[in-house]
Design a protein around this motif. Sequence first.
Motif: not given
Length: 92
Positions: A79-92
């Motif tokens: 879940e932490v890995i999944r959330r990091k991916k989502i946040l990274t995509q949102q910040n691009q």
Amino acid sequence: DAIAANGGYSCFICGENFEDKYGVYGKGYIEIHHKKPLKDNKEDHLSTVDDVTVVCANCHSVLHHQGKKPMDVELLKAEVIRRKKILTQQNQ
């Protein structure tokens, strides 16, 4: 020892390392989480390095937050890995 065998002082779940974040004040700090609750073990069972993992205080709290039985460390890590991916995509 359990810390050395389980990745040192970085959280298995989120990768947080208190020394990196807090410098000398966080050096040598990590928590140990029993993958299987101690109460579920037989009385004569001695914990081994395979029975535990190292986690930061935040992840340790979340593991125990959902109820009587702690959640699985692999599930929370995913879940932490999944959330990091989502946040990274949102910040691009």
